[in-house]
Write a protein that holds these residues in place. Structure first.
Motif, PDB file in Angstrom:
ATOM      1  N   GLN A   1       0.819  -1.199   0.000  1.00  0.00           N
ATOM      2  CA  GLN A   1       0.000   0.000   0.000  1.00  0.00           C
ATOM      3  C   GLN A   1       0.860   1.258   0.000  1.00  0.00           C
ATOM      4  OE1 GLN A   1      -2.490   0.323   3.424  1.00  0.00           O
ATOM      5  NE2 GLN A   1      -3.501   2.158   2.733  1.00  0.00           N
ATOM      6  N   LYS A   2       1.987   1.250   0.719  1.00  0.00           N
ATOM      7  CA  LYS A   2       2.845   2.428   0.791  1.00  0.00           C
ATOM      8  C   LYS A   2       3.493   2.734  -0.548  1.00  0.00           C
ATOM      9  CE  LYS A   2       3.797   1.808   5.673  1.00  0.00           C
ATOM     10  NZ  LYS A   2       4.774   1.367   6.679  1.00  0.00           N
ATOM     11  N   THR A   3       3.801   1.704  -1.325  1.00  0.00           N
ATOM     12  CA  THR A   3       4.453   1.929  -2.608  1.00  0.00           C
ATOM     13  C   THR A   3       3.464   2.262  -3.706  1.00  0.00           C
ATOM     14  OG1 THR A   3       4.384  -0.433  -3.127  1.00  0.00           O
ATOM     15  CG2 THR A   3       6.369   0.387  -2.028  1.00  0.00           C
ATOM     16  N   GLY A   4       2.187   1.940  -3.525  1.00  0.00           N
ATOM     17  CA  GLY A   4       1.199   2.161  -4.571  1.00  0.00           C
ATOM     18  C   GLY A   4       0.707   3.588  -4.606  1.00  0.00           C
ATOM     19  N   THR A   5       0.417   4.068  -5.818  1.00  0.00           N
ATOM     20  CA  THR A   5      -0.168   5.389  -6.002  1.00  0.00           C
ATOM     21  C   THR A   5      -1.254   5.284  -7.045  1.00  0.00           C
ATOM     22  OG1 THR A   5       1.476   5.933  -7.687  1.00  0.00           O
ATOM     23  CG2 THR A   5       1.976   6.624  -5.427  1.00  0.00           C
ATOM     24  N   GLY A   6      -2.131   6.249  -7.071  1.00  0.00           N
ATOM     25  CA  GLY A   6      -3.186   6.278  -8.072  1.00  0.00           C
ATOM     26  C   GLY A   6      -4.280   5.267  -7.785  1.00  0.00           C
ATOM     27  N   PRO A   7      -4.886   4.706  -8.850  1.00  0.00           N
ATOM     28  CA  PRO A   7      -6.005   3.782  -8.682  1.00  0.00           C
ATOM     29  C   PRO A   7      -5.625   2.514  -7.920  1.00  0.00           C
ATOM     30  CG  PRO A   7      -5.826   4.469 -10.973  1.00  0.00           C
ATOM     31  CD  PRO A   7      -4.626   4.977 -10.259  1.00  0.00           C
ATOM     32  N   GLY A   8      -4.407   2.040  -8.053  1.00  0.00           N
ATOM     33  CA  GLY A   8      -3.977   0.826  -7.362  1.00  0.00           C
ATOM     34  C   GLY A   8      -4.021   0.978  -5.855  1.00  0.00           C
ATOM     35  N   ALA A   9      -3.748   2.184  -5.353  1.00  0.00           N
ATOM     36  CA  ALA A   9      -3.763   2.422  -3.913  1.00  0.00           C
ATOM     37  C   ALA A   9      -5.182   2.277  -3.375  1.00  0.00           C
ATOM     38  CB  ALA A   9      -3.207   3.802  -3.598  1.00  0.00           C
ATOM     39  N   GLY A  10      -6.193   2.696  -4.128  1.00  0.00           N
ATOM     40  CA  GLY A  10      -7.575   2.544  -3.699  1.00  0.00           C
ATOM     41  C   GLY A  10      -7.970   1.083  -3.602  1.00  0.00           C
ATOM     42  N   PHE A  11      -7.515   0.275  -4.555  1.00  0.00           N
ATOM     43  CA  PHE A  11      -7.794  -1.149  -4.517  1.00  0.00           C
ATOM     44  C   PHE A  11      -7.099  -1.792  -3.330  1.00  0.00           C
ATOM     45  CE2 PHE A  11      -6.651  -5.532  -5.658  1.00  0.00           C
ATOM     46  CZ  PHE A  11      -7.926  -6.058  -5.793  1.00  0.00           C
ATOM     47  N   ALA A  12      -5.861  -1.389  -3.074  1.00  0.00           N
ATOM     48  CA  ALA A  12      -5.118  -1.933  -1.937  1.00  0.00           C
ATOM     49  C   ALA A  12      -5.811  -1.579  -0.629  1.00  0.00           C
ATOM     50  CB  ALA A  12      -3.689  -1.419  -1.944  1.00  0.00           C
ATOM     51  N   ASP A  13      -6.336  -0.354  -0.537  1.00  0.00           N
ATOM     52  CA  ASP A  13      -7.062   0.044   0.672  1.00  0.00           C
ATOM     53  C   ASP A  13      -8.308  -0.809   0.864  1.00  0.00           C
ATOM     54  OD1 ASP A  13      -5.236   2.024   1.252  1.00  0.00           O
ATOM     55  OD2 ASP A  13      -6.416   3.615   0.289  1.00  0.00           O
ATOM     56  N   SER A  14      -9.046  -1.019  -0.212  1.00  0.00           N
ATOM     57  CA  SER A  14     -10.261  -1.835  -0.131  1.00  0.00           C
ATOM     58  C   SER A  14      -9.942  -3.270   0.249  1.00  0.00           C
ATOM     59  CB  SER A  14     -10.997  -1.830  -1.470  1.00  0.00           C
ATOM     60  OG  SER A  14     -11.397  -0.547  -1.818  1.00  0.00           O
ATOM     61  N   LEU A  15      -8.898  -3.800  -0.346  1.00  0.00           N
ATOM     62  CA  LEU A  15      -8.494  -5.167  -0.055  1.00  0.00           C
ATOM     63  C   LEU A  15      -8.053  -5.317   1.396  1.00  0.00           C
ATOM     64  CD1 LEU A  15      -7.977  -7.999  -1.210  1.00  0.00           C
ATOM     65  CD2 LEU A  15      -5.663  -7.223  -1.776  1.00  0.00           C
ATOM     66  N   LYS A  16      -7.256  -4.366   1.860  1.00  0.00           N
ATOM     67  CA  LYS A  16      -6.790  -4.424   3.247  1.00  0.00           C
ATOM     68  C   LYS A  16      -7.950  -4.314   4.225  1.00  0.00           C
ATOM     69  CE  LYS A  16      -3.357  -2.519   6.345  1.00  0.00           C
ATOM     70  NZ  LYS A  16      -2.272  -1.563   6.528  1.00  0.00           N
ATOM     71  N   LYS A  17      -8.895  -3.436   3.947  1.00  0.00           N
ATOM     72  CA  LYS A  17     -10.058  -3.269   4.820  1.00  0.00           C
ATOM     73  C   LYS A  17     -10.895  -4.546   4.855  1.00  0.00           C
ATOM     74  CE  LYS A  17     -14.221  -0.580   5.518  1.00  0.00           C
ATOM     75  NZ  LYS A  17     -15.202   0.295   4.907  1.00  0.00           N
ATOM     76  N   SER A  18     -11.119  -5.136   3.698  1.00  0.00           N
ATOM     77  CA  SER A  18     -11.904  -6.369   3.634  1.00  0.00           C
ATOM     78  C   SER A  18     -11.226  -7.511   4.379  1.00  0.00           C
ATOM     79  CB  SER A  18     -12.139  -6.783   2.188  1.00  0.00           C
ATOM     80  OG  SER A  18     -12.896  -5.817   1.516  1.00  0.00           O
ATOM     81  N   LEU A  19      -9.930  -7.647   4.189  1.00  0.00           N
ATOM     82  CA  LEU A  19      -9.195  -8.711   4.873  1.00  0.00           C
ATOM     83  C   LEU A  19      -9.164  -8.494   6.379  1.00  0.00           C
ATOM     84  CD1 LEU A  19      -6.248  -9.407   2.431  1.00  0.00           C
ATOM     85  CD2 LEU A  19      -8.279 -10.796   2.828  1.00  0.00           C
ATOM     86  N   SER A  20      -9.093  -7.245   6.805  1.00  0.00           N
ATOM     87  CA  SER A  20      -9.104  -6.989   8.250  1.00  0.00           C
ATOM     88  C   SER A  20     -10.473  -7.313   8.846  1.00  0.00           C
ATOM     89  CB  SER A  20      -8.708  -5.551   8.552  1.00  0.00           C
ATOM     90  OG  SER A  20      -9.682  -4.644   8.109  1.00  0.00           O
ATOM     91  N   GLU A  21     -11.545  -7.083   8.093  1.00  0.00           N
ATOM     92  CA  GLU A  21     -12.882  -7.448   8.577  1.00  0.00           C
ATOM     93  C   GLU A  21     -13.041  -8.964   8.678  1.00  0.00           C
ATOM     94  OE1 GLU A  21     -15.682  -5.507   6.009  1.00  0.00           O
ATOM     95  OE2 GLU A  21     -15.095  -3.509   6.693  1.00  0.00           O
ATOM     96  N   VAL A  22     -12.518  -9.692   7.709  1.00  0.00           N
ATOM     97  CA  VAL A  22     -12.558 -11.157   7.763  1.00  0.00           C
ATOM     98  C   VAL A  22     -11.709 -11.648   8.925  1.00  0.00           C
ATOM     99  CG1 VAL A  22     -11.913 -13.275   6.548  1.00  0.00           C
ATOM    100  CG2 VAL A  22     -13.060 -11.438   5.314  1.00  0.00           C
ATOM    101  N   ASN A  23     -10.560 -11.023   9.122  1.00  0.00           N
ATOM    102  CA  ASN A  23      -9.698 -11.382  10.241  1.00  0.00           C
ATOM    103  C   ASN A  23     -10.414 -11.150  11.569  1.00  0.00           C
ATOM    104  OD1 ASN A  23      -7.316 -12.190  11.554  1.00  0.00           O
ATOM    105  ND2 ASN A  23      -6.657 -10.058  11.734  1.00  0.00           N
ATOM    106  N   GLU A  24     -11.131 -10.051  11.675  1.00  0.00           N
ATOM    107  CA  GLU A  24     -11.884  -9.754  12.901  1.00  0.00           C
ATOM    108  C   GLU A  24     -12.967 -10.812  13.143  1.00  0.00           C
ATOM    109  OE1 GLU A  24     -12.912  -8.035  16.387  1.00  0.00           O
ATOM    110  OE2 GLU A  24     -11.210  -7.481  15.131  1.00  0.00           O
ATOM    111  N   GLN A  25     -13.641 -11.235  12.083  1.00  0.00           N
ATOM    112  CA  GLN A  25     -14.639 -12.300  12.228  1.00  0.00           C
ATOM    113  C   GLN A  25     -13.992 -13.592  12.727  1.00  0.00           C
ATOM    114  OE1 GLN A  25     -17.977 -12.543  11.970  1.00  0.00           O
ATOM    115  NE2 GLN A  25     -18.104 -10.342  11.671  1.00  0.00           N
ATOM    116  N   GLN A  26     -12.813 -13.908  12.203  1.00  0.00           N
ATOM    117  CA  GLN A  26     -12.100 -15.114  12.627  1.00  0.00           C
ATOM    118  C   GLN A  26     -11.692 -15.005  14.097  1.00  0.00           C
ATOM    119  OE1 GLN A  26     -11.529 -18.011  10.923  1.00  0.00           O
ATOM    120  NE2 GLN A  26     -12.853 -17.146   9.368  1.00  0.00           N
TER     121      GLN A  26
END
Length: 112
Positions: free
Chosen positions: A33-58
């Motif tokens: 996420q730190k190295t990404g810029t532009g549209p890729g950074a938004g996808f990385a943010d969404s992916l990280k948020k989703s994975l953290s929510e799944v992790n919280e459920q686990q």
């Protein structure tokens, strides 16, 4: 009915190893996420948020199972609901991962 402390210790060790793996993945996503810029950074943010929510459920599932096994919580309904939520989140995550990998493989096969 008492649970043998060896079984609970083995369960806690397995959960500790799982958390170590999750931390490694989270660190890896943070570097991406730190190295990404532009549209890729938004996808990385969404992916990280989703994975953290799944992790919280686990994590919630793990706590519910442990409290049920130790006798702190005897409500089977809450336990089953949490198990279903966790299972559904993991199933959805696996499905999305498989679709992303299929798309990546398809892109690799495309001639340019």
């Amino acid at each position: 009915m008492a649970i043998n402390s060896v079984g609970i210790n083995a369960y806690r060790n397995a959960m500790g190893q799982g958390q170590t793996i999750q931390k490694t993945v989270a660190d890896s996503l943070g570097k991406t996420q730190k190295t990404g810029t532009g549209p890729g950074a938004g996808f990385a943010d969404s992916l990280k948020k989703s994975l953290s929510e799944v992790n919280e459920q686990q994590n919630l599932k793990d706590k519910a199972v442990e409290s049920f096994a130790t006798g702190e919580n005897t409500n089977v309904h809450e336990l089953m609901i949490q198990l279903q939520k966790s299972g559904l989140a993991m199933s959805l995550t696996s499905t999305v991962r498989n679709k992303v990998l299929d798309t990546y493989k398809e892109l690799i096969r495309m001639p340019f």
